[in-house]
Each structure stands twice: as C-alpha cells, then as structure tokens.
Write a protein that holds these residues in place. Structure first.
Motif, PDB file in Angstrom:
ATOM      1  N   MET A 107       0.849  -1.181   0.000  1.00 57.70           N
ATOM      2  CA  MET A 107       0.000   0.000   0.000  1.00 57.70           C
ATOM      3  C   MET A 107       0.890   1.237   0.000  1.00 57.70           C
ATOM      4  N   GLU A 108       0.491   2.247  -0.757  1.00 64.24           N
ATOM      5  CA  GLU A 108       1.319   3.443  -0.862  1.00 64.24           C
ATOM      6  C   GLU A 108       1.294   4.291   0.397  1.00 64.24           C
ATOM      7  N   SER A 109       0.248   4.137   1.194  1.00 59.56           N
ATOM      8  CA  SER A 109       0.184   4.862   2.461  1.00 59.56           C
ATOM      9  C   SER A 109      -0.674   4.060   3.430  1.00 59.56           C
ATOM     10  N   SER A 110      -0.680   4.511   4.658  1.00 60.46           N
ATOM     11  CA  SER A 110      -1.457   3.806   5.683  1.00 60.46           C
ATOM     12  C   SER A 110      -2.958   4.098   5.588  1.00 60.46           C
ATOM     13  N   GLU A 111      -3.359   5.011   4.704  1.00 63.45           N
ATOM     14  CA  GLU A 111      -4.780   5.378   4.629  1.00 63.45           C
ATOM     15  C   GLU A 111      -5.671   4.203   4.253  1.00 63.45           C
ATOM     16  N   HIS A 112      -5.101   3.162   3.640  1.00 68.07           N
ATOM     17  CA  HIS A 112      -5.892   1.984   3.286  1.00 68.07           C
ATOM     18  C   HIS A 112      -5.894   0.943   4.402  1.00 68.07           C
ATOM     19  N   LEU A 113      -4.863   0.924   5.210  1.00 70.55           N
ATOM     20  CA  LEU A 113      -4.734  -0.078   6.267  1.00 70.55           C
ATOM     21  C   LEU A 113      -5.270   0.396   7.611  1.00 70.55           C
ATOM     22  N   ALA A 114      -5.002   1.627   7.948  1.00 69.23           N
ATOM     23  CA  ALA A 114      -5.394   2.140   9.260  1.00 69.23           C
ATOM     24  C   ALA A 114      -6.895   2.002   9.531  1.00 69.23           C
ATOM     25  N   PRO A 115      -7.787   2.282   8.563  1.00 72.18           N
ATOM     26  CA  PRO A 115      -9.219   2.108   8.850  1.00 72.18           C
ATOM     27  C   PRO A 115      -9.597   0.664   9.189  1.00 72.18           C
ATOM     28  N   LEU A 116      -8.988  -0.295   8.522  1.00 74.08           N
ATOM     29  CA  LEU A 116      -9.252  -1.697   8.815  1.00 74.08           C
ATOM     30  C   LEU A 116      -8.799  -2.050  10.236  1.00 74.08           C
ATOM     31  N   LEU A 117      -7.615  -1.613  10.591  1.00 74.62           N
ATOM     32  CA  LEU A 117      -7.114  -1.879  11.945  1.00 74.62           C
ATOM     33  C   LEU A 117      -7.926  -1.118  12.993  1.00 74.62           C
ATOM     34  N   ARG A 118      -8.298   0.112  12.679  1.00 74.40           N
ATOM     35  CA  ARG A 118      -9.104   0.916  13.601  1.00 74.40           C
ATOM     36  C   ARG A 118     -10.462   0.240  13.855  1.00 74.40           C
ATOM     37  N   LYS A 119     -11.088  -0.255  12.793  1.00 79.49           N
ATOM     38  CA  LYS A 119     -12.364  -0.966  12.934  1.00 79.49           C
ATOM     39  C   LYS A 119     -12.186  -2.211  13.796  1.00 79.49           C
ATOM     40  N   THR A 120     -11.103  -2.950  13.562  1.00 77.56           N
ATOM     41  CA  THR A 120     -10.836  -4.148  14.352  1.00 77.56           C
ATOM     42  C   THR A 120     -10.636  -3.794  15.824  1.00 77.56           C
ATOM     43  N   LEU A 121      -9.843  -2.764  16.097  1.00 82.09           N
ATOM     44  CA  LEU A 121      -9.609  -2.348  17.481  1.00 82.09           C
ATOM     45  C   LEU A 121     -10.890  -1.855  18.148  1.00 82.09           C
ATOM     46  N   ASN A 122     -11.687  -1.078  17.415  1.00 80.67           N
ATOM     47  CA  ASN A 122     -12.962  -0.620  17.967  1.00 80.67           C
ATOM     48  C   ASN A 122     -13.856  -1.794  18.340  1.00 80.67           C
ATOM     49  N   ARG A 123     -13.938  -2.768  17.457  1.00 81.14           N
ATOM     50  CA  ARG A 123     -14.803  -3.923  17.718  1.00 81.14           C
ATOM     51  C   ARG A 123     -14.296  -4.741  18.902  1.00 81.14           C
ATOM     52  N   LEU A 124     -12.973  -4.909  18.992  1.00 86.97           N
ATOM     53  CA  LEU A 124     -12.413  -5.640  20.129  1.00 86.97           C
ATOM     54  C   LEU A 124     -12.662  -4.880  21.434  1.00 86.97           C
ATOM     55  N   ALA A 125     -12.618  -3.552  21.378  1.00 87.36           N
ATOM     56  CA  ALA A 125     -12.936  -2.755  22.567  1.00 87.36           C
ATOM     57  C   ALA A 125     -14.399  -2.953  22.965  1.00 87.36           C
ATOM     58  N   GLU A 126     -15.301  -2.975  21.975  1.00 86.31           N
ATOM     59  CA  GLU A 126     -16.718  -3.230  22.263  1.00 86.31           C
ATOM     60  C   GLU A 126     -16.930  -4.601  22.895  1.00 86.31           C
ATOM     61  N   LEU A 127     -16.090  -5.552  22.501  1.00 87.63           N
ATOM     62  CA  LEU A 127     -16.184  -6.913  23.042  1.00 87.63           C
ATOM     63  C   LEU A 127     -15.456  -7.042  24.379  1.00 87.63           C
ATOM     64  N   LYS A 128     -14.981  -5.932  24.908  1.00 88.25           N
ATOM     65  CA  LYS A 128     -14.344  -5.847  26.236  1.00 88.25           C
ATOM     66  C   LYS A 128     -12.990  -6.540  26.316  1.00 88.25           C
ATOM     67  N   VAL A 129     -12.276  -6.624  25.180  1.00 86.30           N
ATOM     68  CA  VAL A 129     -10.902  -7.122  25.233  1.00 86.30           C
ATOM     69  C   VAL A 129     -10.075  -6.068  25.958  1.00 86.30           C
ATOM     70  N   GLU A 130      -9.274  -6.508  26.932  1.00 85.42           N
ATOM     71  CA  GLU A 130      -8.548  -5.566  27.782  1.00 85.42           C
ATOM     72  C   GLU A 130      -7.215  -5.121  27.207  1.00 85.42           C
TER      73      GLU A 130
END
Length: 197
Positions: A82-105
């Motif tokens: 990927m030429e920049s993180s703009e394509h990857l960061a949203p995917l990782l951000r979504k994953t982290l948000n969902r894991l936070a919702e699932l109460k992963v510490e």
C-alpha cells in the motif's frame, strides 16, 4: 487448544478471554525477499511469534494481515504494498474498535514488516486508543527489541520447517538480507513482559 482465534468456536473464545483478555494482531505484507524466502515472510514471522507468545501469556492471536505500507520496494516482484497507511489504518481501527466493544482488555499490534510508515501507523493507532481507554494497546515490531546480535531485518522464527535455519545467502538486492536468525526464546519472553501477562 490452539491460540489462533479463527480456529475456535465462540465458547472456546469466551473461555480463553476469561483466562486472559489479550489479543495479538500480527501484521506483515506480501513482498519480495529474494528467491530463497517466502513472499509472506513478514506476516508469517509476526504470526508465529504471536502464537508462541500466546502459548506463554494466554490470550488469542488474530489472523495475520498480509498487507503493509512503506519500504519503497512496491515494484519488486510478487510485492503488493500500500502506498500509504490510509488503506490499512481504517481496517485496523475498525478491528480495534470492535475488540474494545467486546471488552478485550489488551491488544498487541505486532508487525513483522517494519518500514517506517508501518511503524508510524501502529504507533498512531496505539495513541488513539490509549486516549479512549480502558483497553491497553502495545504497538511493536520485530526490530524494536534490543537483543545483542539481533539483525535489523525480519526475524525468521517458525515452527514450519520451510522457514527454519536461514543461513547466509548471496544477494544483489538491498531487500534481501544475507543472514536470518532464529531467536524464539528471547523474543517470546519480551512479548510476554510487554503484554503485561
């Protein structure tokens, strides 16, 4: 029981998180590492180190992300960068948000690809999620450990016989290091300490 989350049933996931609420997110890329190494080396290395660490610390390992950014070698054979993180960061951000919702510490973002852009991206994500709390995020990579004789390249550690014991290889490419080193023990212990387990 395996620590690879994609192989588990929901009841096994709940049981693992009752024991230790920790997820390892291994990151890598598909890129050229000369003829003698697999193109998925970065992600394979990160995933296997995370699996070895999870056996010690508890927690589970997310499937490796085989896309990366940075390194200025996107035109090499069999490389998709990927030429920049703009394509990857949203995917990782979504994953982290969902894991936070699932109460992963706790989350460990662990990159086998350590181009500056990739490391900046995981550091930025760590900063974002630290502000939100209460989930703790560690962002690190195979090159961030201060181990004597640790090569400033990918760490070739794996249970796979095809990835073990890389020795000196001739190279005309700057992205094809001459030496790979297997240092499972110290790296797993460092991940254990950093994960807070």
């Amino acid at each position: 029981m395996t620590r690879a989350i994609e192989m588990l049933r929901p009841s096994q996931i709940r049981s693992a998180f009752e024991e230790c609420s920790l997820v390892y997110l291994p990151l890598g890329t598909i890129e050229w590492h000369c003829e003698h190494l697999p193109v998925g080396l970065d992600a394979l290395t990160a995933r296997d180190l995370c699996l070895l660490s999870a056996e010690v610390t508890g927690g589970l390992v997310w499937p490796a992300l085989y896309y990366g950014t940075g390194g200025d070698h996107g035109s090499y054979p069999w490389t998709v960068m990927m030429e920049s993180s703009e394509h990857l960061a949203p995917l990782l951000r979504k994953t982290l948000n969902r894991l936070a919702e699932l109460k992963v510490e706790r989350i460990v973002l662990f990159s086998g690809h350590f181009a500056g852009d990739q490391l900046d991206m995981i550091d930025q994500l760590k900063g974002e999620f630290e502000k939100l709390g209460p989930m703790k995020v560690l962002a690190t990579a195979v090159n961030r450990f201060n181990i004597p004789d640790f090569p400033q390249t990918m760490l070739a550690v794996s249970k796979r016989p095809s990835l073990r014991g890389f020795g000196p290889r001739p190279s005309s490419s700057t992205h094809c290091p001459r030496r790979r080193t297997a240092m499972t023990g110290p790296t797993v212990m460092i991940l254990h300490i950093l994960s807070g387990a």
